[in-house]
Design an enzyme around this catalytic site. Structure first.
Site, PDB file in Angstrom:
ATOM      1  CB  SER A   8      -0.867   0.038   1.253  1.00 60.14           C
ATOM      2  OG  SER A   8      -1.597  -1.129   1.393  1.00 60.14           O
ATOM      3  CG  HIS A  41      -2.240  -0.621  -4.104  1.00 56.36           C
ATOM      4  ND1 HIS A  41      -2.457   0.708  -3.799  1.00 56.36           N
ATOM      5  CD2 HIS A  41      -2.635  -1.317  -3.012  1.00 56.36           C
ATOM      6  CE1 HIS A  41      -2.952   0.797  -2.580  1.00 56.36           C
ATOM      7  NE2 HIS A  41      -3.081  -0.415  -2.085  1.00 56.36           N
ATOM      8  CD  GLU A  90      -2.288   3.669  -6.479  1.00 56.57           C
ATOM      9  OE1 GLU A  90      -2.253   2.988  -5.437  1.00 56.57           O
ATOM     10  OE2 GLU A  90      -2.212   4.908  -6.475  1.00 56.57           O
ATOM     11  CG  ASN A 110      -3.018   4.278   0.718  1.00 52.72           C
ATOM     12  OD1 ASN A 110      -4.131   4.378   1.208  1.00 52.72           O
ATOM     13  ND2 ASN A 110      -2.485   3.113   0.392  1.00 52.72           N
TER      14      ASN A 110
END
Ligand SMILES: NC(=O)c1ccc[n+]([C@@H]2O[C@H](COP(=O)([O-])OP(=O)(O)OC[C@H]3O[C@@H](n4cnc5c(N)ncnc54)[C@H](O)[C@@H]3O)[C@@H](O)[C@H]2O)c1
Length: 286
Positions: free
Chosen positions: A107, A128, A140, A178
Site C-alpha cells: 500500500s 496494488h 493501481e 493513499n
C-alpha cells in the site's frame, strides 16, 4: 488480500500457488475463498462449475521455493513491513528465471526500493489491488524508477484480463490512492480530536454530503488504524512535511490496541456476526 488475489486470478483461468509461512493462514484463506465463491453463487454471478474449477486451480504452499519455482508472475501480499518485503524479494530474485515479473501489493512501500534488492529491477512493479479484491475494479499499477515499459504494459494488459480497470502511476510516497486518502482520514480524526463533531456526525457528513459509500472513520477501522499510522509515516518521512504526521488520537488508539475491525474496536465497536454500527465510547479530545 492474498486470498482475494488468488481467488481473482483462479476465477479468470490462471493456476495459482498461494504461499504463506503460516499453515493456519492458508487454511483460513481457502475457507474465505470458498465463502466468497458461495456468495457469488447465491447472487447468480457464477455457477457450481466455476466455483469448482476456481478452487481446483489454487494450490497452497508454505515453502516459497516450491510455490514460486515455476511462476511467470509473483504477487507479494505479505505483511506491510519493509524488512519482510525486502527479504522476500531478495529470495524471490534467486528463484525462477530472469523473465519472472515480481509484483508487490504494497500500500505504501517504495517499489524502487524493493526493486533495488533484486537482480532484475526492471521486472519489479507495484500491483496494488483494493479490498475486497474480487469486487473492487481498480488496480493501481506502480512503476518503479527502473520498471521497464514492457513489464508495465504486460501488467496493465493482465489486469484487464482479470476484468479490472488498471491505472498507471509513478512510484512516489503513497502512490496516488493513499497519498490522497490518508490525509483525508487523518483530517477526519483531527476533526474528532478537536471536538468539532462526533464519530457518527463526521462519517454522516462525508457519506451524505460527498456521496462516499463509507465515512472516513469507518473506512479507517476497516483498513486498520495501525496500517493508517504506518502509511502516514511513509508520507511524513517521504515528503518531510508535518501535514502528514499522524493525529495524536490515532497514535493513542493504536498504542492502546484499538486498531479497528481486526481488534474488535476502533472508532466503532465490532461484534462478530453483527452489522450494527455502534460508536466506541471513549475519545479524548485535545
Ligand atoms: N488490507 C487491505 O485493505 C489492503 C489493501 C491494499 C493493499 N494491502 C497490502 O496487502 C499486503 C497484505 O495486507 P493484508 O491486510 O492482507 O495483511 P495480513 O497481515 O492480513 O496478511 C499478511 C499475510 O502475510 C503472511 N506473511 C508474512 N510474512 C510472510 C513471508 N515471509 N512469506 C509468506 N507469507 C508471509 C502472514 O502470515 C499473513 O497471512 C500489505 O502489503 C498491505 O499493505 C492491504
Amino acid at each position: 488480500m492474498g486470498n482475494g488475489i488468488a481467488h481473482t486470478f483462479a476465477q479468470h483461468g490462471f493456476g495459482v500457488s498461494l504461499v504463506d509461512i503460516n499453515t493456519e493462514a492458508l487454511n483460513k484463506a481457502i475457507q474465505t475463498i470458498t465463502n466468497n465463491l458461495d456468495r457469488q453463487l447465491k447472487k447468480g454471478l457464477i455457477d457450481d462449475q466455476v466455483k469448482a474449477t476456481t478452487l481446483s486451480r489454487i494450490k497452497t504452499f508454505t515453502d516459497l521455493q516450491q510455490g514460486a519455482a515455476h511462476a511467470d508472475l509473483v504477487i507479494e501480499a505479505a505483511t506491510e513491513n519493509r524488512e519482510i518485503k525486502l527479504k522476500l524479494f531478495k529470495q524471490l530474485s534467486d528463484i525462477g528465471s530472469d523473465q519472472v515479473i515480481l509484483a508487490s501489493n504494497t500500500s505504501s512501500i517504495s517499489i524502487t526500493q524493493i526493486a533495488a534488492v533484486t537482480k532484475n529491477p526492471g521486472n519489479v512493479i507495484g500491483m496494488h489491488f483494493m479490498n475486497p479484491v474480487p469486487v473492487m475494479k481498480l488496480v493501481e499499477v506502480i512503476r518503479g524508477y527502473a520498471t521497464t515499459d514492457a513489464v508495465t504494459n504486460t501488467i496493465m494488459e493482465l489486469a484487464k484480463t482479470l476484468d479490472k480497470d488498471p491505472v498507471e502511476v509513478n512510484d512516489y510516497p503513497g502512490f496516488v490512492a493513499n497519498r490522497i486518502l490518508m490525509p483525508m482520514i487523518n483530517e477526519a480524526i483531527y476533526t474528532l480530536y478537536e471536538g468539532v463533531a462526533g464519530v457518527a456526525e463526521i462519517d454522516t457528513v462525508m457519506k451524505l454530503g460527498m456521496a462516499h459509500p463509507m465515512g472516513p472513520l469507518q473506512l479507517a477501522d476497516f483498513i486498520g488504524l495501525d496500517v493508517c499510522v504506518a502509511i502516514l509515516k511513509v508520507l511524513y518521512d517521504g515528503f518531510g512535511n508535518q501535514k502528514y504526521a499522524p493525529c495524536p488520537l490515532l497514535v493513542n488508539m493504536v498504542t492502546a490496541g484499538h486498531s479497528g475491525v481486526k481488534t474488535g474496536s476502533g472508532f466503532y465497536k465490532y461484534t462478530p456476526g453483527s452489522k450494527e454500527l455502534i460508536v466506541a465510547d471513549k475519545f479524548v479530545s485535545r
